[in-house]
Design an enzyme around this catalytic site. Structure first.
Site, PDB file in Angstrom:
ATOM      1  N   LYS A  53      -7.433  13.321   7.944  1.00  0.00           N
ATOM      2  CA  LYS A  53      -8.049  12.006   7.705  1.00  0.00           C
ATOM      3  C   LYS A  53      -7.185  10.880   8.268  1.00  0.00           C
ATOM      4  O   LYS A  53      -7.683   9.993   8.958  1.00  0.00           O
ATOM      5  CB  LYS A  53      -8.247  11.809   6.190  1.00  0.00           C
ATOM      6  CG  LYS A  53      -8.617  10.381   5.820  1.00  0.00           C
ATOM      7  CD  LYS A  53      -8.720  10.179   4.334  1.00  0.00           C
ATOM      8  CE  LYS A  53      -7.414   9.953   3.633  1.00  0.00           C
ATOM      9  NZ  LYS A  53      -6.919   8.561   3.592  1.00  0.00           N
ATOM     10  N   ASN A  54      -5.907  10.909   7.973  1.00  0.00           N
ATOM     11  CA  ASN A  54      -5.068   9.768   8.350  1.00  0.00           C
ATOM     12  C   ASN A  54      -4.854   9.670   9.860  1.00  0.00           C
ATOM     13  O   ASN A  54      -4.680   8.580  10.391  1.00  0.00           O
ATOM     14  CB  ASN A  54      -3.729   9.815   7.609  1.00  0.00           C
ATOM     15  CG  ASN A  54      -3.898   9.467   6.138  1.00  0.00           C
ATOM     16  OD1 ASN A  54      -4.943   8.944   5.736  1.00  0.00           O
ATOM     17  ND2 ASN A  54      -2.893   9.768   5.330  1.00  0.00           N
ATOM     18  N   CYS A  81      -5.787   3.028  -1.817  1.00  0.00           N
ATOM     19  CA  CYS A  81      -5.425   3.542  -3.126  1.00  0.00           C
ATOM     20  C   CYS A  81      -4.402   2.631  -3.781  1.00  0.00           C
ATOM     21  O   CYS A  81      -3.500   2.112  -3.126  1.00  0.00           O
ATOM     22  CB  CYS A  81      -4.842   4.936  -2.982  1.00  0.00           C
ATOM     23  SG  CYS A  81      -6.095   6.196  -2.965  1.00  0.00           S
ATOM     24  N   ARG A 135       1.519  -2.615  -1.212  1.00  0.00           N
ATOM     25  CA  ARG A 135       1.477  -2.064   0.144  1.00  0.00           C
ATOM     26  C   ARG A 135       1.500  -3.214   1.152  1.00  0.00           C
ATOM     27  O   ARG A 135       0.479  -3.598   1.701  1.00  0.00           O
ATOM     28  CB  ARG A 135       0.262  -1.153   0.298  1.00  0.00           C
ATOM     29  CG  ARG A 135       0.332  -0.001  -0.701  1.00  0.00           C
ATOM     30  CD  ARG A 135      -0.773   0.979  -0.566  1.00  0.00           C
ATOM     31  NE  ARG A 135      -0.577   1.898   0.547  1.00  0.00           N
ATOM     32  CZ  ARG A 135      -1.349   2.960   0.757  1.00  0.00           C
ATOM     33  NH1 ARG A 135      -2.337   3.212  -0.063  1.00  0.00           N
ATOM     34  NH2 ARG A 135      -1.125   3.760   1.776  1.00  0.00           N
ATOM     35  N   ILE A 181       2.186  -5.558   4.546  1.00  0.00           N
ATOM     36  CA  ILE A 181       1.978  -5.290   5.979  1.00  0.00           C
ATOM     37  C   ILE A 181       2.948  -6.129   6.825  1.00  0.00           C
ATOM     38  O   ILE A 181       2.692  -6.415   7.986  1.00  0.00           O
ATOM     39  CB  ILE A 181       0.517  -5.535   6.430  1.00  0.00           C
ATOM     40  CG1 ILE A 181       0.060  -6.962   6.119  1.00  0.00           C
ATOM     41  CG2 ILE A 181      -0.439  -4.531   5.850  1.00  0.00           C
ATOM     42  CD1 ILE A 181      -1.125  -7.378   6.973  1.00  0.00           C
ATOM     43  N   ASP A 182       4.074  -6.525   6.183  1.00  0.00           N
ATOM     44  CA  ASP A 182       5.032  -7.372   6.903  1.00  0.00           C
ATOM     45  C   ASP A 182       5.565  -6.718   8.188  1.00  0.00           C
ATOM     46  O   ASP A 182       5.805  -7.401   9.191  1.00  0.00           O
ATOM     47  CB  ASP A 182       6.198  -7.759   5.966  1.00  0.00           C
ATOM     48  CG  ASP A 182       6.880  -6.542   5.377  1.00  0.00           C
ATOM     49  OD1 ASP A 182       6.165  -5.670   4.823  1.00  0.00           O
ATOM     50  OD2 ASP A 182       8.111  -6.423   5.479  1.00  0.00           O
ATOM     51  N   ASP A 209       2.171  12.048  -0.379  1.00  0.00           N
ATOM     52  CA  ASP A 209       0.774  12.393  -0.648  1.00  0.00           C
ATOM     53  C   ASP A 209       0.620  13.774  -1.298  1.00  0.00           C
ATOM     54  O   ASP A 209      -0.480  14.159  -1.675  1.00  0.00           O
ATOM     55  CB  ASP A 209      -0.051  12.338   0.653  1.00  0.00           C
ATOM     56  CG  ASP A 209      -0.371  10.907   1.058  1.00  0.00           C
ATOM     57  OD1 ASP A 209       0.009   9.974   0.329  1.00  0.00           O
ATOM     58  OD2 ASP A 209      -0.996  10.717   2.122  1.00  0.00           O
ATOM     59  N   ILE A 268       8.753   6.483  -2.000  1.00  0.00           N
ATOM     60  CA  ILE A 268       7.938   5.719  -1.030  1.00  0.00           C
ATOM     61  C   ILE A 268       7.081   4.647  -1.727  1.00  0.00           C
ATOM     62  O   ILE A 268       7.107   3.488  -1.349  1.00  0.00           O
ATOM     63  CB  ILE A 268       7.012   6.657  -0.214  1.00  0.00           C
ATOM     64  CG1 ILE A 268       7.777   7.883   0.285  1.00  0.00           C
ATOM     65  CG2 ILE A 268       6.322   5.882   0.910  1.00  0.00           C
ATOM     66  CD1 ILE A 268       8.494   7.777   1.582  1.00  0.00           C
ATOM     67  N   ARG A 293     -12.943  10.182  -0.919  1.00  0.00           N
ATOM     68  CA  ARG A 293     -12.429   9.397   0.203  1.00  0.00           C
ATOM     69  C   ARG A 293     -11.689  10.290   1.191  1.00  0.00           C
ATOM     70  O   ARG A 293     -11.614   9.961   2.375  1.00  0.00           O
ATOM     71  CB  ARG A 293     -11.451   8.324  -0.306  1.00  0.00           C
ATOM     72  CG  ARG A 293     -12.116   7.220  -1.088  1.00  0.00           C
ATOM     73  CD  ARG A 293     -11.126   6.167  -1.447  1.00  0.00           C
ATOM     74  NE  ARG A 293     -10.263   5.908  -0.305  1.00  0.00           N
ATOM     75  CZ  ARG A 293      -9.121   5.250  -0.342  1.00  0.00           C
ATOM     76  NH1 ARG A 293      -8.688   4.776  -1.496  1.00  0.00           N
ATOM     77  NH2 ARG A 293      -8.420   5.056   0.723  1.00  0.00           N
TER      78      ARG A 293
HETATM   79  C1  UD1 Z   1       0.214   6.125   5.209  1.00  0.00           C
HETATM   80  C2  UD1 Z   1      -0.883   7.017   4.684  1.00  0.00           C
HETATM   81  C3  UD1 Z   1      -0.640   7.343   3.217  1.00  0.00           C
HETATM   82  C4  UD1 Z   1       0.768   7.895   3.010  1.00  0.00           C
HETATM   83  C5  UD1 Z   1       1.815   6.978   3.649  1.00  0.00           C
HETATM   84  C6  UD1 Z   1       3.219   7.568   3.603  1.00  0.00           C
HETATM   85  C7  UD1 Z   1      -2.799   6.332   5.981  1.00  0.00           C
HETATM   86  C8  UD1 Z   1      -4.122   5.649   6.025  1.00  0.00           C
HETATM   87  N1  UD1 Z   1      -2.151   6.348   4.829  1.00  0.00           N
HETATM   88  O1  UD1 Z   1       0.119   4.903   4.500  1.00  0.00           O
HETATM   89  O2  UD1 Z   1      -1.604   8.297   2.819  1.00  0.00           O
HETATM   90  O3  UD1 Z   1       1.019   7.991   1.627  1.00  0.00           O
HETATM   91  O4  UD1 Z   1       1.490   6.736   5.029  1.00  0.00           O
HETATM   92  O5  UD1 Z   1       3.254   8.787   4.238  1.00  0.00           O
HETATM   93  O6  UD1 Z   1      -2.368   6.917   6.959  1.00  0.00           O
HETATM   94  N2  UD1 Z   1       5.971  -0.828   4.007  1.00  0.00           N
HETATM   95  C9  UD1 Z   1       6.509  -2.098   4.059  1.00  0.00           C
HETATM   96  N3  UD1 Z   1       5.980  -2.983   4.963  1.00  0.00           N
HETATM   97  C10 UD1 Z   1       4.967  -2.660   5.807  1.00  0.00           C
HETATM   98  C11 UD1 Z   1       4.436  -1.353   5.765  1.00  0.00           C
HETATM   99  C12 UD1 Z   1       4.965  -0.452   4.839  1.00  0.00           C
HETATM  100  O7  UD1 Z   1       7.424  -2.422   3.309  1.00  0.00           O
HETATM  101  O8  UD1 Z   1       4.556  -3.512   6.604  1.00  0.00           O
HETATM  102  C13 UD1 Z   1       6.524   0.166   3.035  1.00  0.00           C
HETATM  103  C14 UD1 Z   1       5.479   0.635   2.026  1.00  0.00           C
HETATM  104  O9  UD1 Z   1       5.400  -0.241   0.917  1.00  0.00           O
HETATM  105  C15 UD1 Z   1       6.028   2.000   1.650  1.00  0.00           C
HETATM  106  C16 UD1 Z   1       6.671   2.499   2.949  1.00  0.00           C
HETATM  107  O10 UD1 Z   1       6.879   1.339   3.751  1.00  0.00           O
HETATM  108  O11 UD1 Z   1       7.029   1.880   0.679  1.00  0.00           O
HETATM  109  C17 UD1 Z   1       5.845   3.498   3.711  1.00  0.00           C
HETATM  110  O12 UD1 Z   1       4.547   3.001   3.913  1.00  0.00           O
HETATM  111  P1  UD1 Z   1       3.664   3.408   5.177  1.00  0.00           P
HETATM  112  O13 UD1 Z   1       4.263   4.590   5.846  1.00  0.00           O
HETATM  113  O14 UD1 Z   1       3.415   2.189   5.983  1.00  0.00           O
HETATM  114  O15 UD1 Z   1       2.326   3.846   4.486  1.00  0.00           O
HETATM  115  P2  UD1 Z   1       0.866   3.612   5.022  1.00  0.00           P
HETATM  116  O16 UD1 Z   1       0.841   3.627   6.524  1.00  0.00           O
HETATM  117  O17 UD1 Z   1       0.244   2.462   4.323  1.00  0.00           O
END
Ligand code: UD1
Length: 430
Positions: A22-23, A117, A122, A124-125, A305, A327, A397
């Site tokens: 999925k991801n 979820c 979460r 997006i910085d 996950d 994480i 989902r």
């Molecule tokens: C993706 C997966 C999710 C999985 C996660 C970690 C998808 C759609 N989802 O989520 O299922 O659990 O990877 O393997 O693919 N972070 C920041 N700033 C950012 C982005 C992330 O601080 O801009 C932090 C997050 O809060 C978290 C860590 O980085 O603590 C990892 O997050 P990230 O790998 O980005 O997870 P997702 O891509 O959202």
């Protein structure tokens, strides 16, 4: 509202076919709009998040042809509208991949900020930092993420934290930037590699995906391709842990054993047997399970996950285990539900201390998110008596035909949508 109703106690035995990841698919579908030619994507899982994203891609004007249950053709040449916003897209996390894809191709994107979820904050910085480094102006206004650029310029980007989403998003935008981009401290997850392979098959120039330094030389145009998504390592892991919890014997087909190494290592540690084949894995749980220590980490570490599914298995393994979640800070919300099934788990900060009990007992529980929902189903399969899992919307989902695949392995499980049907099931199985 639909529920799963389960009569536990049957070991899961047999074969199960694992679907596409999925991801990976969410990112690949988004990247598919980056060319004006027709892209064919195969091995797509038929799950809610994918269908929501396909609707969003259709809404901005791309042509989306579902040519089979697991195959889609996308043509991005008809895109008129660079604003992605509907009530559903805000519910899926991966809507953010359209930011990188549209910004890369059109140098402009407006995307509703992602939901997904509820497993912790979460941010997006890092995505924003990457886009800014490429020369884009980036803002958040009225719940929308806005990005635009005269042109994107290749650059050097260091990610302060390993982020799958930010790595993929920056990789997509940089594929159509001018010059060379280097992403340092990049995520190494199999789906990062899959997205890079997909982009390369469209003519992108990405090297190093799967290591922590990715080098991208921007190209002006991307072209058509036909691509098959990799197998879903989390769906596979979920069935592997279902085998462990139910003392079963499952052969998983269409998997890449290498992607399952951390999941497999923990199964071996607690007393299961795991046999690896070229594209299959067999899990046999014939001996008593025992405790272990787990810490979630970016790939190749133990996947966050898989954390709830692991907790369910350790909950009925002898001795005291610990799970450290490094994480996402809010990923133990299922513990209260599992406690209602008889688990003995205490959460202190980001560590769950699990004292194994002999068995779970069936109860009515709520799925708090996608993976925790699947984990509660596993607990129900291992439990004595009847379990009802509410809010299975979350599970759908990310798992295709979950109940069908489990039933084919001997589980007694049905999807129902009323109290009357729950009663009927209970009468039938008791
Ligand atoms: C993706 C997966 C999710 C999985 C996660 C970690 C998808 C759609 N989802 O989520 O299922 O659990 O990877 O393997 O693919 N972070 C920041 N700033 C950012 C982005 C992330 O601080 O801009 C932090 C997050 O809060 C978290 C860590 O980085 O603590 C990892 O997050 P990230 O790998 O980005 O997870 P997702 O891509 O959202």
């Amino acid at each position: 509202m639909e529920q799963y109703v389960i009569k536990g106690g049957n070991p899961l035995v047999g074969e199960v076919e694992i679907g596409g990841a999925k991801n990976a698919a969410l990112a690949i579908l988004s990247a598919a709009v980056m060319t004006d030619e027709t892209v064919t994507i195969d091995n797509l899982p038929n799950v809610r998040d994918i269908n929501v994203l396909l609707d969003a891609i259709r809404e901005i004007g791309a042509k989306v042809d579902r040519v089979g249950e697991h195959t889609v053709k996308i043509n991005g040449s008809f895109i008129q509208n660079l604003t992605v916003d509907n009530e559903f897209i805000r519910k899926i996390r991966a809507s953010y991949y359209l930011m990188g894809a549209l910004l890369g191709k059109y140098k402009r994107a407006e995307v509703a900020l992602p939901g997904g979820c509820n497993i912790g904050s979460r941010p997006i910085d890092l995505h924003m930092k990457g886009f800014r480094a490429l020369g884009a102006t980036v803002d958040i206004e009225h719940g929308m993420f806005l990005a635009s650029a005269e042109k994107l310029q290749g650059t050097h980007i260091y990610l302060d934290k390993v982020s799958v989403g930010a790595t993929i998003n920056i990789m997509m935008a940089a594929s159509m930037a001018e010059g060379k981009t280097i992403i340092e401290n990049a995520a190494k997850e199999p789906h990062v590699v899959d997205v890079a392979n997909f982009l390369n098959s469209m003519g992108a120039n990405i090297r190093g995906a799967g290591t922590d330094v990715i080098r991208i030389v921007g190209v002006e145009k991307l072209h058509k391709t036909e691509y098959s998504v990799i197998p879903d390592q989390i769906e596979a892991g979920t069935f592997m842990y279902a085998a462990a919890a139910t003392k079963g014997d499952i052969m998983l087909k269409n998997v890449i054993p290498k992607h399952l190494e951390a999941t497999t290592a923990k199964l071996l540690e607690i007393g299961c047997e795991v046999e690896e084949f070229d594209d299959a894995v067999r899990v046999v749980a014939s001996k008593p399970l025992h405790h272990t220590q787990v810490t979630t980490l970016p790939y190749p570490g133990f996947p966050t996950d898989m954390q709830p599914q692991m907790a369910v298995v350790l909950g009925i393994a002898s001795g005291t285990s610990t799970i450290t979640e490094s994480i996402f800070e809010n990923r133990f919300k299922y513990v209260d539900e599992l406690t209602r099934m008889g688990a003995n788990i205490k959460v202190e900060s980001n560590i769950a201390i699990i004292n194994g009990v002999e068995r779970y007992t069936g109860a009515r529980v709520n799925a708090p998110d996608l993976r925790a929902g699947a984990a509660l189903v596993i607990a129900g399969l291992a439990a004595e008596g009847i379990t009802v899992v509410d809010d299975i919307y979350y599970i759908e989902r990310g798992y295709e035909n979950f109940e069908g695949k489990l039933a084919a392995l001997g589980a007694v499980i049905e999807k129902v949508s009323s109290e009357k049907e729950i009663k009927k099931f209970t009468l039938k199985v008791s």
